[in-house]
Design a protein around this motif. Sequence first.
Motif, PDB file in Angstrom:
ATOM      1  N   GLU A 131      53.026 111.739  53.111  1.00 17.21           N
ATOM      2  CA  GLU A 131      52.645 111.025  54.221  1.00 17.21           C
ATOM      3  C   GLU A 131      51.241 111.335  54.660  1.00 17.21           C
ATOM      4  O   GLU A 131      50.922 112.488  54.562  1.00 17.21           O
ATOM      5  CB  GLU A 131      53.734 111.223  55.311  1.00 17.21           C
ATOM      6  CG  GLU A 131      55.042 110.854  54.939  1.00 17.21           C
ATOM      7  CD  GLU A 131      55.948 110.876  56.352  1.00 17.21           C
ATOM      8  OE1 GLU A 131      55.428 111.339  57.451  1.00 17.21           O
ATOM      9  OE2 GLU A 131      57.175 110.515  56.145  1.00 17.21           O
ATOM     10  N   ASP A 132      50.558 110.371  55.156  1.00 15.66           N
ATOM     11  CA  ASP A 132      49.189 110.601  55.673  1.00 15.66           C
ATOM     12  C   ASP A 132      49.395 111.549  56.840  1.00 15.66           C
ATOM     13  O   ASP A 132      50.302 111.246  57.757  1.00 15.66           O
ATOM     14  CB  ASP A 132      48.594 109.508  56.347  1.00 15.66           C
ATOM     15  CG  ASP A 132      48.102 108.467  55.004  1.00 15.66           C
ATOM     16  OD1 ASP A 132      48.016 108.986  53.955  1.00 15.66           O
ATOM     17  OD2 ASP A 132      47.760 107.329  55.336  1.00 15.66           O
ATOM     18  N   GLY A 133      48.446 112.575  56.917  1.00 16.65           N
ATOM     19  CA  GLY A 133      48.617 113.586  58.142  1.00 16.65           C
ATOM     20  C   GLY A 133      49.121 114.914  57.495  1.00 16.65           C
ATOM     21  O   GLY A 133      48.134 115.843  57.280  1.00 16.65           O
ATOM     22  N   PRO A 134      50.397 114.959  57.351  1.00 17.22           N
ATOM     23  CA  PRO A 134      51.007 116.171  56.938  1.00 17.22           C
ATOM     24  C   PRO A 134      50.258 116.610  55.217  1.00 17.22           C
ATOM     25  O   PRO A 134      50.291 117.734  54.932  1.00 17.22           O
ATOM     26  CB  PRO A 134      52.243 116.065  56.896  1.00 17.22           C
ATOM     27  CG  PRO A 134      52.828 114.732  56.939  1.00 17.22           C
ATOM     28  CD  PRO A 134      51.527 114.014  58.020  1.00 17.22           C
ATOM     29  N   ARG A 135      50.002 115.522  54.692  1.00 19.07           N
ATOM     30  CA  ARG A 135      49.600 115.550  53.457  1.00 19.07           C
ATOM     31  C   ARG A 135      48.134 116.417  53.253  1.00 19.07           C
ATOM     32  O   ARG A 135      47.744 116.898  52.264  1.00 19.07           O
ATOM     33  CB  ARG A 135      49.436 114.365  52.537  1.00 19.07           C
ATOM     34  CG  ARG A 135      48.894 114.573  51.049  1.00 19.07           C
ATOM     35  CD  ARG A 135      49.048 113.229  50.416  1.00 19.07           C
ATOM     36  NE  ARG A 135      47.853 112.539  50.683  1.00 19.07           N
ATOM     37  CZ  ARG A 135      47.719 111.372  51.505  1.00 19.07           C
ATOM     38  NH1 ARG A 135      48.919 110.810  51.888  1.00 19.07           N
ATOM     39  NH2 ARG A 135      46.603 110.696  51.829  1.00 19.07           N
ATOM     40  N   HIS A 192      52.376 121.721  54.709  1.00 20.62           N
ATOM     41  CA  HIS A 192      51.971 120.160  54.409  1.00 20.62           C
ATOM     42  C   HIS A 192      53.453 119.562  54.538  1.00 20.62           C
ATOM     43  O   HIS A 192      53.647 118.910  53.545  1.00 20.62           O
ATOM     44  CB  HIS A 192      51.375 120.024  53.238  1.00 20.62           C
ATOM     45  CG  HIS A 192      49.866 120.544  53.191  1.00 20.62           C
ATOM     46  ND1 HIS A 192      48.919 119.805  53.721  1.00 20.62           N
ATOM     47  CD2 HIS A 192      49.525 121.879  52.606  1.00 20.62           C
ATOM     48  CE1 HIS A 192      47.818 120.504  53.579  1.00 20.62           C
ATOM     49  NE2 HIS A 192      48.054 121.622  53.213  1.00 20.62           N
ATOM     50  N   THR A 193      54.184 119.555  55.683  1.00 15.55           N
ATOM     51  CA  THR A 193      55.370 118.936  55.458  1.00 15.55           C
ATOM     52  C   THR A 193      55.681 117.938  56.808  1.00 15.55           C
ATOM     53  O   THR A 193      55.153 118.243  57.696  1.00 15.55           O
ATOM     54  CB  THR A 193      56.542 119.992  55.629  1.00 15.55           C
ATOM     55  OG1 THR A 193      57.819 119.445  55.342  1.00 15.55           O
ATOM     56  CG2 THR A 193      56.336 120.921  56.800  1.00 15.55           C
ATOM     57  N   HIS A 194      56.697 117.190  56.574  1.00 14.20           N
ATOM     58  CA  HIS A 194      57.135 116.228  57.705  1.00 14.20           C
ATOM     59  C   HIS A 194      58.768 116.400  57.472  1.00 14.20           C
ATOM     60  O   HIS A 194      59.388 115.768  58.194  1.00 14.20           O
ATOM     61  CB  HIS A 194      56.850 114.896  57.204  1.00 14.20           C
ATOM     62  CG  HIS A 194      57.477 114.404  56.345  1.00 14.20           C
ATOM     63  ND1 HIS A 194      57.362 114.475  54.961  1.00 14.20           N
ATOM     64  CD2 HIS A 194      58.819 113.666  55.987  1.00 14.20           C
ATOM     65  CE1 HIS A 194      57.958 113.635  54.053  1.00 14.20           C
ATOM     66  NE2 HIS A 194      58.957 112.939  54.795  1.00 14.20           N
ATOM     67  N   GLY A 217      48.098 120.862  58.422  1.00 18.54           N
ATOM     68  CA  GLY A 217      48.935 120.263  57.611  1.00 18.54           C
ATOM     69  C   GLY A 217      50.334 119.828  58.293  1.00 18.54           C
ATOM     70  O   GLY A 217      51.322 119.521  57.549  1.00 18.54           O
ATOM     71  N   ILE A 218      50.085 118.909  58.926  1.00 19.84           N
ATOM     72  CA  ILE A 218      51.367 118.515  59.745  1.00 19.84           C
ATOM     73  C   ILE A 218      50.776 117.181  60.439  1.00 19.84           C
ATOM     74  O   ILE A 218      49.675 116.682  60.907  1.00 19.84           O
ATOM     75  CB  ILE A 218      51.835 119.346  60.923  1.00 19.84           C
ATOM     76  CG1 ILE A 218      53.418 118.936  61.489  1.00 19.84           C
ATOM     77  CG2 ILE A 218      50.958 119.868  62.064  1.00 19.84           C
ATOM     78  CD1 ILE A 218      54.051 120.308  61.997  1.00 19.84           C
ATOM     79  N   SER A 219      51.815 116.311  60.920  1.00 25.56           N
ATOM     80  CA  SER A 219      51.443 115.014  61.750  1.00 25.56           C
ATOM     81  C   SER A 219      50.629 115.566  62.951  1.00 25.56           C
ATOM     82  O   SER A 219      50.890 116.418  63.579  1.00 25.56           O
ATOM     83  CB  SER A 219      52.687 114.192  62.002  1.00 25.56           C
ATOM     84  OG  SER A 219      53.378 113.986  60.967  1.00 25.56           O
ATOM     85  N   ALA A 220      49.662 114.545  63.354  1.00 26.35           N
ATOM     86  CA  ALA A 220      49.145 114.933  64.586  1.00 26.35           C
ATOM     87  C   ALA A 220      49.958 114.664  65.805  1.00 26.35           C
ATOM     88  O   ALA A 220      49.716 114.934  66.867  1.00 26.35           O
ATOM     89  CB  ALA A 220      47.804 113.921  64.883  1.00 26.35           C
ATOM     90  N   THR A 221      50.872 113.531  65.783  1.00 23.40           N
ATOM     91  CA  THR A 221      51.775 113.449  66.900  1.00 23.40           C
ATOM     92  C   THR A 221      53.168 113.807  66.392  1.00 23.40           C
ATOM     93  O   THR A 221      53.633 113.266  65.249  1.00 23.40           O
ATOM     94  CB  THR A 221      51.815 111.852  67.177  1.00 23.40           C
ATOM     95  OG1 THR A 221      50.634 111.434  67.594  1.00 23.40           O
ATOM     96  CG2 THR A 221      52.599 111.525  68.268  1.00 23.40           C
ATOM     97  N   LEU A 222      54.035 114.570  67.337  1.00 28.45           N
ATOM     98  CA  LEU A 222      55.228 115.133  66.858  1.00 28.45           C
ATOM     99  C   LEU A 222      56.261 114.825  67.869  1.00 28.45           C
ATOM    100  O   LEU A 222      55.788 114.585  69.181  1.00 28.45           O
ATOM    101  CB  LEU A 222      55.140 116.503  66.413  1.00 28.45           C
ATOM    102  CG  LEU A 222      54.459 117.045  65.256  1.00 28.45           C
ATOM    103  CD1 LEU A 222      54.352 118.460  65.256  1.00 28.45           C
ATOM    104  CD2 LEU A 222      55.249 116.813  64.085  1.00 28.45           C
ATOM    105  N   PRO A 223      57.595 114.597  67.486  1.00 25.22           N
ATOM    106  CA  PRO A 223      58.582 114.738  68.745  1.00 25.22           C
ATOM    107  C   PRO A 223      58.412 116.156  69.524  1.00 25.22           C
ATOM    108  O   PRO A 223      58.044 116.839  68.830  1.00 25.22           O
ATOM    109  CB  PRO A 223      60.020 114.531  68.080  1.00 25.22           C
ATOM    110  CG  PRO A 223      59.599 113.925  66.485  1.00 25.22           C
ATOM    111  CD  PRO A 223      58.232 114.497  66.127  1.00 25.22           C
ATOM    112  N   ARG A 224      58.981 116.101  70.745  1.00 25.60           N
ATOM    113  CA  ARG A 224      58.884 117.168  71.613  1.00 25.60           C
ATOM    114  C   ARG A 224      59.590 118.306  70.833  1.00 25.60           C
ATOM    115  O   ARG A 224      59.398 119.398  70.738  1.00 25.60           O
ATOM    116  CB  ARG A 224      59.164 117.013  73.006  1.00 25.60           C
ATOM    117  CG  ARG A 224      58.121 115.906  73.688  1.00 25.60           C
ATOM    118  CD  ARG A 224      58.835 115.887  75.341  1.00 25.60           C
ATOM    119  NE  ARG A 224      60.245 115.186  75.014  1.00 25.60           N
ATOM    120  CZ  ARG A 224      60.768 114.979  76.032  1.00 25.60           C
ATOM    121  NH1 ARG A 224      60.596 115.565  77.340  1.00 25.60           N
ATOM    122  NH2 ARG A 224      62.072 114.186  75.761  1.00 25.60           N
TER     123      ARG A 224
END
Length: 383
Positions: A131-135, A192-194, A217-224
């Motif tokens: 995925e884009d972001g974590p990759r 580098h994970t989701h 190496g992680i998404s810019a937006t995450l669940p709380r």
Amino acid sequence: MTSTTVKRLTGRDPATGRSLAVVVEGERIRAITEGPAQETAWLSAGLIDLQVNGFGGLDLNDGALSIDTVRQLVGMLRGKGVTTFLPTLITASEASLIGALQVIAQARRSDPLVAHAIAAVHIEGPHVSPEDGPRGAHPRDQVRPPDLAEFDRWQAACGGLIGMVTLSPHYAEAPAYIRALAARGVHVAIGHTHASAADITAAVDAGARFSTHLGNGISATLPRHPNPLWTQLADDRLTASLIADGHHLPADTFRAMLRAKGLARTVLVSDTAALAGMPPGRYDQPIGGAVELTADGRLGVAGTPFLAGAARCLAQDVALAIDMGGITLAEALQLATANPGRFVGRRGELAVGAAADIVRFHWSPGDRDLSIDSVMVLGQSHD
């Protein structure tokens, strides 16, 4: 019969401020005694960097790696106080990875000091999130699931030199793969994970013991909650590496992560790219394209807010971590010596009987770098 040369280094103990005299005989520390009262420099075990992609224009991942490049990289890093490091190869084709591994193995065979400096190789990928972001900057077309047969081919190509593998544990194959690598004595890292919290816990249950540059190496937006950060921060079986360059993590984030993991379970890594140590300016890179390196050490994709790698060496990160983390010089050095040393055969200690890998440097509160005075590797001095 030849006699063994005895050498003496002096400097202050970062933990106590006391002046020390370290007596070196051959490749080992023979004794540590009281040093001269007016000593101003500091002494430390050599720095250990578990994640180096390149430095000073030398690139481990450009597809054209040579023995001379590896040897030059060892010398450049040694000049920055790093006496042990893991060359880090990122996601690429199997043929490219095997080619680079073979060159690194040949470079080690060519020089005992290179062999000592390169304790192992770190493979970061290719089993990362697609995925884009974590990759991150890893090429999407080469991302693939874990394959033990491929790993064994990597190891065969380099004589078993791989000591750490970073992967995303979201793959169904991940737990079995992790168990197999752990059984082979290879350190498995999550990065580098989701992946879900359950996937991460399953990976740790299978033997993963490290988090690669946690917070990056992680998404810019995450669940709380839950999210991959909380799960890794909360699991005391995981040691976390952090990039303390002032760009990859804000100071408050770095300090909070350090408090969550504790000093004993935190490691500093530089994660330097080839442009680290180069003059500020705009560059065109094989990975990242047009990038800009600023005077404060930020390496970013030109014209965007996105980072394109790290450009501060580990000695600079040690100095910056003192202010970012609210810790002492001795504590910051622990994160770059003894702690990473656990992952490379228990190196990184300034102690009687230890290998004579020693750095003498100057530093004062507020400095953003350690000013290296001299470096000793296996008892050999390098000024």
